[in-house]
Design a protein around this motif. Structure first.
Motif, PDB file in Angstrom:
ATOM      1  N   ASP A 278      16.240  54.649 -66.403  1.00  0.00           N
ATOM      2  CA  ASP A 278      15.078  54.025 -67.034  1.00  0.00           C
ATOM      3  C   ASP A 278      13.834  54.279 -66.191  1.00  0.00           C
ATOM      4  O   ASP A 278      13.850  54.066 -64.979  1.00  0.00           O
ATOM      5  N   ARG A 279      12.770  54.721 -66.854  1.00  0.00           N
ATOM      6  CA  ARG A 279      11.515  55.008 -66.144  1.00  0.00           C
ATOM      7  C   ARG A 279      10.525  53.866 -66.336  1.00  0.00           C
ATOM      8  O   ARG A 279      10.489  53.230 -67.389  1.00  0.00           O
ATOM      9  N   LEU A 280       9.717  53.629 -65.303  1.00  0.00           N
ATOM     10  CA  LEU A 280       8.641  52.652 -65.427  1.00  0.00           C
ATOM     11  C   LEU A 280       7.697  53.062 -66.548  1.00  0.00           C
ATOM     12  O   LEU A 280       7.424  54.257 -66.720  1.00  0.00           O
ATOM     13  N   PRO A 281       7.195  52.123 -67.323  1.00  0.00           N
ATOM     14  CA  PRO A 281       6.216  52.469 -68.361  1.00  0.00           C
ATOM     15  C   PRO A 281       4.996  53.156 -67.762  1.00  0.00           C
ATOM     16  O   PRO A 281       4.597  52.882 -66.630  1.00  0.00           O
ATOM     17  N   ALA A 282       4.408  54.071 -68.519  1.00  0.00           N
ATOM     18  CA  ALA A 282       3.251  54.824 -68.029  1.00  0.00           C
ATOM     19  C   ALA A 282       2.077  53.918 -67.713  1.00  0.00           C
ATOM     20  O   ALA A 282       1.249  54.234 -66.851  1.00  0.00           O
ATOM     21  N   ASP A 283       1.998  52.761 -68.386  1.00  0.00           N
ATOM     22  CA  ASP A 283       0.879  51.856 -68.164  1.00  0.00           C
ATOM     23  C   ASP A 283       1.201  50.743 -67.157  1.00  0.00           C
ATOM     24  O   ASP A 283       0.484  49.753 -67.057  1.00  0.00           O
ATOM     25  N   ALA A 284       2.303  50.916 -66.400  1.00  0.00           N
ATOM     26  CA  ALA A 284       2.677  49.910 -65.405  1.00  0.00           C
ATOM     27  C   ALA A 284       1.633  49.852 -64.294  1.00  0.00           C
ATOM     28  O   ALA A 284       0.954  50.838 -63.991  1.00  0.00           O
ATOM     29  N   ASN A 285       1.530  48.690 -63.674  1.00  0.00           N
ATOM     30  CA  ASN A 285       0.570  48.502 -62.589  1.00  0.00           C
ATOM     31  C   ASN A 285       0.898  49.426 -61.419  1.00  0.00           C
ATOM     32  O   ASN A 285       2.060  49.579 -61.050  1.00  0.00           O
ATOM     33  N   ASN A 286      -0.114  50.055 -60.831  1.00  0.00           N
ATOM     34  CA  ASN A 286       0.101  50.997 -59.729  1.00  0.00           C
ATOM     35  C   ASN A 286       0.221  50.334 -58.364  1.00  0.00           C
ATOM     36  O   ASN A 286       0.384  51.020 -57.352  1.00  0.00           O
ATOM     37  N   THR A 287       0.118  49.021 -58.327  1.00  0.00           N
ATOM     38  CA  THR A 287       0.362  48.297 -57.084  1.00  0.00           C
ATOM     39  C   THR A 287       1.155  47.029 -57.405  1.00  0.00           C
ATOM     40  O   THR A 287       1.113  46.519 -58.520  1.00  0.00           O
ATOM     41  N   ARG A 288       1.908  46.569 -56.421  1.00  0.00           N
ATOM     42  CA  ARG A 288       2.556  45.269 -56.528  1.00  0.00           C
ATOM     43  C   ARG A 288       2.541  44.624 -55.153  1.00  0.00           C
ATOM     44  O   ARG A 288       2.382  45.319 -54.139  1.00  0.00           O
TER      45      ARG A 288
ATOM     46  N   GLU B  44       0.962  37.651 -48.701  1.00  0.00           N
ATOM     47  CA  GLU B  44       1.195  38.687 -49.703  1.00  0.00           C
ATOM     48  C   GLU B  44       0.500  39.990 -49.287  1.00  0.00           C
ATOM     49  O   GLU B  44      -0.680  39.992 -48.920  1.00  0.00           O
ATOM     50  N   ILE B  45       1.248  41.089 -49.348  1.00  0.00           N
ATOM     51  CA  ILE B  45       0.677  42.397 -49.015  1.00  0.00           C
ATOM     52  C   ILE B  45       1.038  43.388 -50.124  1.00  0.00           C
ATOM     53  O   ILE B  45       2.074  43.252 -50.776  1.00  0.00           O
ATOM     54  N   PRO B  46       0.187  44.408 -50.346  1.00  0.00           N
ATOM     55  CA  PRO B  46       0.422  45.325 -51.465  1.00  0.00           C
ATOM     56  C   PRO B  46       1.212  46.571 -51.057  1.00  0.00           C
ATOM     57  O   PRO B  46       1.207  46.981 -49.895  1.00  0.00           O
ATOM     58  N   ILE B  47       1.881  47.162 -52.038  1.00  0.00           N
ATOM     59  CA  ILE B  47       2.380  48.527 -51.917  1.00  0.00           C
ATOM     60  C   ILE B  47       1.991  49.269 -53.190  1.00  0.00           C
ATOM     61  O   ILE B  47       1.768  48.656 -54.238  1.00  0.00           O
ATOM     62  N   THR B  48       1.908  50.585 -53.097  1.00  0.00           N
ATOM     63  CA  THR B  48       1.519  51.392 -54.249  1.00  0.00           C
ATOM     64  C   THR B  48       2.765  51.918 -54.954  1.00  0.00           C
ATOM     65  O   THR B  48       3.768  52.242 -54.312  1.00  0.00           O
ATOM     66  N   VAL B  49       2.694  52.015 -56.265  1.00  0.00           N
ATOM     67  CA  VAL B  49       3.800  52.550 -57.078  1.00  0.00           C
ATOM     68  C   VAL B  49       3.191  53.417 -58.172  1.00  0.00           C
ATOM     69  O   VAL B  49       2.610  52.907 -59.138  1.00  0.00           O
ATOM     70  N   THR B  50       3.307  54.740 -58.031  1.00  0.00           N
ATOM     71  CA  THR B  50       2.724  55.642 -59.024  1.00  0.00           C
ATOM     72  C   THR B  50       3.760  56.171 -60.011  1.00  0.00           C
ATOM     73  O   THR B  50       3.402  56.742 -61.032  1.00  0.00           O
ATOM     74  N   ASP B  51       5.034  55.987 -59.694  1.00  0.00           N
ATOM     75  CA  ASP B  51       6.113  56.399 -60.596  1.00  0.00           C
ATOM     76  C   ASP B  51       7.366  55.671 -60.139  1.00  0.00           C
ATOM     77  O   ASP B  51       7.500  55.322 -58.963  1.00  0.00           O
TER      78      ASP B  51
END
Length: 199
Positions: free
Chosen positions: A44-54, A62-69
């Motif tokens: 299963d792939r993340l939706p294309a419109d998913a948030n690029n950070t969490r 709370e600290i962020p990480i990036t998720v591009t795919d």
């Protein structure tokens, strides 16, 4: 005479496209179909419109990480019970090193905040086939839906997450914490062996 030339050009274009490396998570991280008696489900792939950070919880907040795919694969045992939830996520290249630090800070925080863990004060480190898995794990299987969480940083701006699920006794393939740890380590060993061979 023009039609064969056009056809050849079209076939050449299609062939080149077929061998163009896809952007995103590399196939090797998603192509292990079986590990021992565990079988992979659909990818299963993340939706294309998913948030690029969490954001992740840490001792510092709370600290962020990036998720591009990102992708997810569930590995089930012979009784179709899900044991491993594998996630492969791609960081922005410029954020990869910091994302790795933030993920480890999150795991350290979770380990410190949870009782009955296999280690206290530091994360587990398991070395297999040239890869290191960092994580936390429960010392007992009598409680908790998730028994362990491990991450692998194989490069390629990729972070591999391995969530090891607790399973109800009727469907489980392990009865003790030691057996769970054995199956956990076997999966990490087989997955990293696959990565070491896959190009």
């Amino acid at each position: 005479m023009k039609k064969p030339v056009i056809l050849i050009a079209l076939l050449t274009f299609v062939t080149l496209c077929a061998f163009t490396p896809p952007e995103g998570v590399k196939p090797c991280y998603l192509s292990l179909k079986k590990a021992g008696d565990l079988k992979a489900g659909p990818t299963d792939r993340l939706p294309a419109d998913a948030n690029n950070t969490r954001t992740l919880a840490t001792e510092a907040g709370e600290i962020p990480i990036t998720v591009t795919d990102g992708y997810r694969i569930i590995y089930t045992n012979k009784k179709k019970a899900p044991f491993v939830n594998l996630k492969a996520e791609l960081s922005k290249p410029e954020n990869y090193e910091q994302d790795k630090k933030n993920v480890l800070a999150n795991l350290s925080y979770l380990n410190a905040q949870t009782t009955g863990m296999e280690t206290t004060g530091k994360l587990l480190e398991l070395d297999y086939n040239g890869y290191k898995a960092h994580g936390l794990s429960r010392a007992d299987i009598s409680e908790g839906e998730t028994l362990g969480i491990f991450v692998i940083f194989p490069g390629d701006n990729t972070i591999i997450y391995l969530y090891f699920n607790n399973i109800e006794p009727a469907k489980s393939h392990f009865k003790t914490a030691a057996e769970y740890q054995g199956y956990r380590n076997n999966f990490i060993g087989e997955y990293t062996a696959h990565l070491a061979k896959c190009k």
